[in-house]
Design a protein around this motif. Structure first.
Motif, short mmCIF file in Angstrom:
data_model
loop_
_atom_site.label_atom_id
_atom_site.label_comp_id
_atom_site.label_asym_id
_atom_site.label_seq_id
_atom_site.Cartn_x
_atom_site.Cartn_y
_atom_site.Cartn_z
N VAL A 1 0.86 -1.18 0.00
CA VAL A 1 0.00 0.00 0.00
C VAL A 1 0.90 1.23 0.00
O VAL A 1 1.75 1.38 0.87
N ARG A 2 0.73 2.09 -0.99
CA ARG A 2 1.58 3.27 -1.07
C ARG A 2 1.20 4.31 -0.03
O ARG A 2 0.08 4.30 0.51
N GLY A 3 2.12 5.22 0.26
CA GLY A 3 1.89 6.26 1.24
C GLY A 3 0.82 7.24 0.80
O GLY A 3 0.51 7.37 -0.39
N ASP B 1 1.27 -0.02 10.20
CA ASP B 1 0.83 1.27 9.67
C ASP B 1 -0.70 1.32 9.73
O ASP B 1 -1.39 0.92 8.79
N VAL B 2 -1.23 1.83 10.83
CA VAL B 2 -2.68 1.85 11.04
C VAL B 2 -3.37 2.76 10.04
O VAL B 2 -4.47 2.46 9.56
N SER B 3 -2.74 3.89 9.70
CA SER B 3 -3.37 4.81 8.75
C SER B 3 -3.47 4.17 7.36
O SER B 3 -4.47 4.36 6.66
N ALA B 4 -2.45 3.40 6.95
CA ALA B 4 -2.51 2.72 5.66
C ALA B 4 -3.63 1.69 5.66
O ALA B 4 -4.36 1.53 4.66
N LEU B 5 -3.78 0.99 6.76
CA LEU B 5 -4.85 0.00 6.86
C LEU B 5 -6.22 0.67 6.79
O LEU B 5 -7.12 0.21 6.10
N ALA B 6 -6.37 1.78 7.52
CA ALA B 6 -7.66 2.48 7.52
C ALA B 6 -8.02 2.97 6.12
O ALA B 6 -9.17 2.83 5.68
N ARG B 7 -7.04 3.54 5.42
CA ARG B 7 -7.29 4.00 4.05
C ARG B 7 -7.69 2.82 3.16
O ARG B 7 -8.61 2.91 2.35
#
Length: 336
Positions: free
Chosen positions: A185-187, A230-236
């Motif tokens: 998952v990209r940033g 990376d919780v934010s990547a998972l949420a996205r």
């Protein structure tokens, strides 16, 4: 409606922790908001498949004897991923796990399914073990381009309840034609990398599976996000999978991923309140067309908003008192 999160564990200590977390969160939410899948495929050491299968069967059976859940009228959901039907350990898995714990299993996950014929192999092996085994639905994992091509055929099999996408095997099966970045998952600030949500072949496979599932009333389950720190990547990722790709369920491979997945697949408070207002007005109009906030609604939109409430109920979101009674009554379902 299945829980929106499917959590995988392959090591005994992690299985035990996952099962305890399921108890804790079921009591917290008042519903079983994630499944626990005990893994015989990737979890079993080579040569130790029989011991691993026996351990998994024992855990599955003991999981249903949870006093706190029984006292609250709650039942947990536990499944098992077996080896693929062409693996030497497959029939052994069926005998040990399904034969030994059929009454405790909510589903069986079947990996590396290439066609409906593979599903038939599993069905015959399970059904030979009796009525309890024959009642267990199958969740299948599609992991190759050829399997994606047959997604509608597989989804149409009456025993299949859900289809998952096997991202890693799908990418690797292209012989290097898809870059490794497509497994990640990209940033948030990266607009160029072809990750799993932007590589055309991967996105096409995901949408094909989702479309096949919805065509036959089955549940599409999105693949893992390996960047588990990376919780934010998972949420996205979870939001995109649910809102853009049509998925209603997603895999978790780390306990920290469960809550973000449940939250991403849950309708927000505003959506729940809107659905409640529209269905209240519809009920008052005997399910004829109504205008709410200047927008016309009829039975087609009523079904959509009912599904919103179903998802809210399944993910532990509190429902307004005016509609919560529907979940102990069949009156709405009879007109939907």
């Amino acid at each position: 409606m299945l829980p929106v999160c499917d959590h995988y564990s392959g090591v005994e200590a992690r299985m035990v922790k996952s099962l305890q977390l399921q108890v804790d969160m079921t009591l917290e939410f008042g519903a079983c908001v994630f499944d626990v899948t005990l893994d015989c495929e990737d979890g079993a050491p080579v040569g130790g498949e029989l011991d691993h299968a026996n351990m998994v069967a024992a855990l599955a059976k003991s999981a249903q004897d949870t006093p706190d859940l029984i006292a609250n009228g709650l039942r947990r959901r536990v499944g098992v991923r077996l080896h693929a039907v062409d693996h030497p350990a497959f029939l052994q898995d069926v005998e040990c796990v399904v034969g030994g714990a059929a009454h405790a299993l909510s589903y069986i996950m079947l990996p590396k399914v290439e066609s409906a014929a593979d599903v038939d192999v599993a069905v015959r092996a399970m059904d030979a073990l009796g009525a309890n085994a024959a009642a267990i639905p199958l969740h299948v994992l599609i992991e190759s381009p050829a399997a994606v091509h047959r997604a509608f055929e597989i989804a149409g099999h009456p025993r299949v309840q859900s289809i998952s996408f096997g991202l890693m095997d799908f990418v690797s099966s292209h012989g290097g034609a898809i870059p490794a970045s497509a497994m990640g998952v990209r940033g948030a600030a990266d607009a160029a990398t072809l990750d799993q949500f932007h590589h055309p072949l991967v996105v096409r496979a995901k949408t094909e599976i989702a479309s096949a599932c919805h065509a036959f009333g089955k549940v599409p389950s999105h693949c893992v996000v390996t960047e588990f720190k990376d919780v934010s990547a998972l949420a996205r990722s979870a939001r995109f999978a649910s809102q853009a790709l049509g998925y209603t369920r997603m895999w978790s491979i780390h306990p920290d991923q469960i809550r973000p997945i449940v939250q991403a697949f849950s309708p927000d408070r505003r959506a729940v309140d809107e659905a409640a207002r529209i269905l209240e007005a519809a009920a008052a109009a005997q399910w004829g067309p109504v205008s709410v906030g200047g927008v016309l609604h009829d039975r087609a939109s009523y079904r959509f908003f009912w599904q919103q409430l179903e998802r809210a109920h399944a993910t532990g979101v509190a429902l307004p008192d005016t509609v919560s009674a529907y979940f102990v009554s069949s009156s709405v379902l009879e007109v939907m």
